[in-house]
Motif scaffolding. Structure first.
Motif, PDB file in Angstrom:
ATOM      1  N   THR A  51     -10.636  -5.602 -13.899  1.00 53.06           N
ATOM      2  CA  THR A  51      -9.189  -5.587 -14.066  1.00 53.06           C
ATOM      3  C   THR A  51      -8.522  -6.515 -13.069  1.00 53.06           C
ATOM      4  O   THR A  51      -7.613  -7.270 -13.430  1.00 53.06           O
ATOM      5  N   CYS A  52      -8.970  -6.467 -11.846  1.00 52.68           N
ATOM      6  CA  CYS A  52      -8.380  -7.316 -10.807  1.00 52.68           C
ATOM      7  C   CYS A  52      -8.519  -8.782 -11.172  1.00 52.68           C
ATOM      8  O   CYS A  52      -7.562  -9.554 -11.063  1.00 52.68           O
ATOM      9  N   GLU A  53      -9.698  -9.170 -11.638  1.00 50.19           N
ATOM     10  CA  GLU A  53      -9.919 -10.560 -12.045  1.00 50.19           C
ATOM     11  C   GLU A  53      -9.026 -10.929 -13.224  1.00 50.19           C
ATOM     12  O   GLU A  53      -8.480 -12.033 -13.275  1.00 50.19           O
ATOM     13  N   ALA A  54      -8.890 -10.016 -14.181  1.00 52.46           N
ATOM     14  CA  ALA A  54      -8.042 -10.291 -15.348  1.00 52.46           C
ATOM     15  C   ALA A  54      -6.589 -10.482 -14.933  1.00 52.46           C
ATOM     16  O   ALA A  54      -5.932 -11.427 -15.380  1.00 52.46           O
ATOM     17  N   LEU A  55      -6.093  -9.613 -14.063  1.00 53.50           N
ATOM     18  CA  LEU A  55      -4.704  -9.735 -13.612  1.00 53.50           C
ATOM     19  C   LEU A  55      -4.483 -11.052 -12.877  1.00 53.50           C
ATOM     20  O   LEU A  55      -3.481 -11.745 -13.109  1.00 53.50           O
ATOM     21  N   LEU A  56      -5.405 -11.413 -11.997  1.00 57.52           N
ATOM     22  CA  LEU A  56      -5.281 -12.678 -11.269  1.00 57.52           C
ATOM     23  C   LEU A  56      -5.338 -13.865 -12.233  1.00 57.52           C
ATOM     24  O   LEU A  56      -4.566 -14.829 -12.093  1.00 57.52           O
ATOM     25  N   ALA A  57      -6.207 -13.806 -13.236  1.00 57.13           N
ATOM     26  CA  ALA A  57      -6.318 -14.880 -14.226  1.00 57.13           C
ATOM     27  C   ALA A  57      -5.039 -15.006 -15.051  1.00 57.13           C
ATOM     28  O   ALA A  57      -4.562 -16.122 -15.311  1.00 57.13           O
ATOM     29  N   HIS A  58      -4.468 -13.881 -15.447  1.00 53.07           N
ATOM     30  CA  HIS A  58      -3.222 -13.929 -16.232  1.00 53.07           C
ATOM     31  C   HIS A  58      -2.074 -14.482 -15.384  1.00 53.07           C
ATOM     32  O   HIS A  58      -1.247 -15.246 -15.879  1.00 53.07           O
ATOM     33  N   ALA A  59      -2.042 -14.120 -14.108  1.00 52.56           N
ATOM     34  CA  ALA A  59      -1.001 -14.651 -13.215  1.00 52.56           C
ATOM     35  C   ALA A  59      -1.164 -16.162 -13.046  1.00 52.56           C
ATOM     36  O   ALA A  59      -0.166 -16.903 -13.037  1.00 52.56           O
ATOM     37  N   ARG A  60      -2.405 -16.631 -12.950  1.00 53.85           N
ATOM     38  CA  ARG A  60      -2.646 -18.086 -12.870  1.00 53.85           C
ATOM     39  C   ARG A  60      -2.208 -18.767 -14.155  1.00 53.85           C
ATOM     40  O   ARG A  60      -1.611 -19.851 -14.128  1.00 53.85           O
ATOM     41  N   ALA A  61      -2.505 -18.155 -15.294  1.00 55.69           N
ATOM     42  CA  ALA A  61      -2.102 -18.727 -16.585  1.00 55.69           C
ATOM     43  C   ALA A  61      -0.581 -18.793 -16.690  1.00 55.69           C
ATOM     44  O   ALA A  61      -0.031 -19.767 -17.239  1.00 55.69           O
ATOM     45  N   MET A  62       0.106 -17.799 -16.162  1.00 54.99           N
ATOM     46  CA  MET A  62       1.571 -17.827 -16.152  1.00 54.99           C
ATOM     47  C   MET A  62       2.071 -19.000 -15.317  1.00 54.99           C
ATOM     48  O   MET A  62       3.009 -19.705 -15.715  1.00 54.99           O
ATOM     49  N   ALA A  63       1.447 -19.216 -14.160  1.00 54.57           N
ATOM     50  CA  ALA A  63       1.847 -20.310 -13.277  1.00 54.57           C
ATOM     51  C   ALA A  63       1.643 -21.658 -13.963  1.00 54.57           C
ATOM     52  O   ALA A  63       2.517 -22.539 -13.908  1.00 54.57           O
ATOM     53  N   THR A  64       0.519 -21.815 -14.621  1.00 51.51           N
ATOM     54  CA  THR A  64       0.234 -23.064 -15.330  1.00 51.51           C
ATOM     55  C   THR A  64       1.248 -23.296 -16.443  1.00 51.51           C
ATOM     56  O   THR A  64       1.799 -24.394 -16.581  1.00 51.51           O
TER      57      THR A  64
END
Length: 162
Positions: A51-64
């Protein structure tokens, strides 16, 4: 209306496209404010690495997406972030509200109820929330998510009144 399933995405969509849009947005904002900070705290307490990895990945995708002015991509990543957060709470009832949140986020874009440019502070708040969850800091995760839902509600109110 007392007979309707107010959580049904079709009902939400219909109300958002009706003269009752403001009331629907307020109710959804109040629901999110009541549930999502608690979901964030529960997710942080669970310490699930996936879950932690997924949340961090989604936050990175939002930034991009924000950097590329890709509002559709931003909304998709935002919806995925909130779905992962609600699911990570471990509370099945919270998890089922992901569809409600997704409908709201999509509708904000479709109904032009988002700022023209994504605020970088919104991206940072999501990154901070993901970090707090991944570091097992429930109170911080809840505070970050409260800031996210409160800011989103204020943005919509401003656009509706302006």
């Amino acid at each position: 209306m007392t007979e309707w399933n107010l959580y049904d995405p079709q009902v939400i969509r219909w109300r958002l496209n009706s003269p009752h849009r403001g009331a629907q947005l307020r109710e959804l904002a109040e629901l999110r404010a009541a549930v999502e900070p608690s979901a964030a705290a529960l997710a942080a307490a669970s310490g699930d690495d996936e879950t932690c990895e997924a949340l961090l990945a989604h936050a990175r995708a939002m930034a991009t997406a924000a950097a590329e002015a890709d509002t559709a991509g931003f909304v998709a990543a935002d919806a995925a972030f909130h779905r992962a957060l609600l699911t990570a709470s471990g509370n099945g009832m919270f998890a089922q509200l992901a569809e409600v949140t997704e409908e709201l986020l999509t509708a904000r874009r479709e109904l032009s109820l988002m700022p023209e440019r994504v605020d970088q502070a919104a991206v940072r708040r999501h990154q901070e929330a993901a970090q707090a969850v991944s570091e097992g800091r429930p109170a911080d995760a809840a505070a970050c998510v409260r800031s996210i839902v409160d800011t989103a509600h204020s943005e919509v109110e401003g656009l509706l009144s302006g």
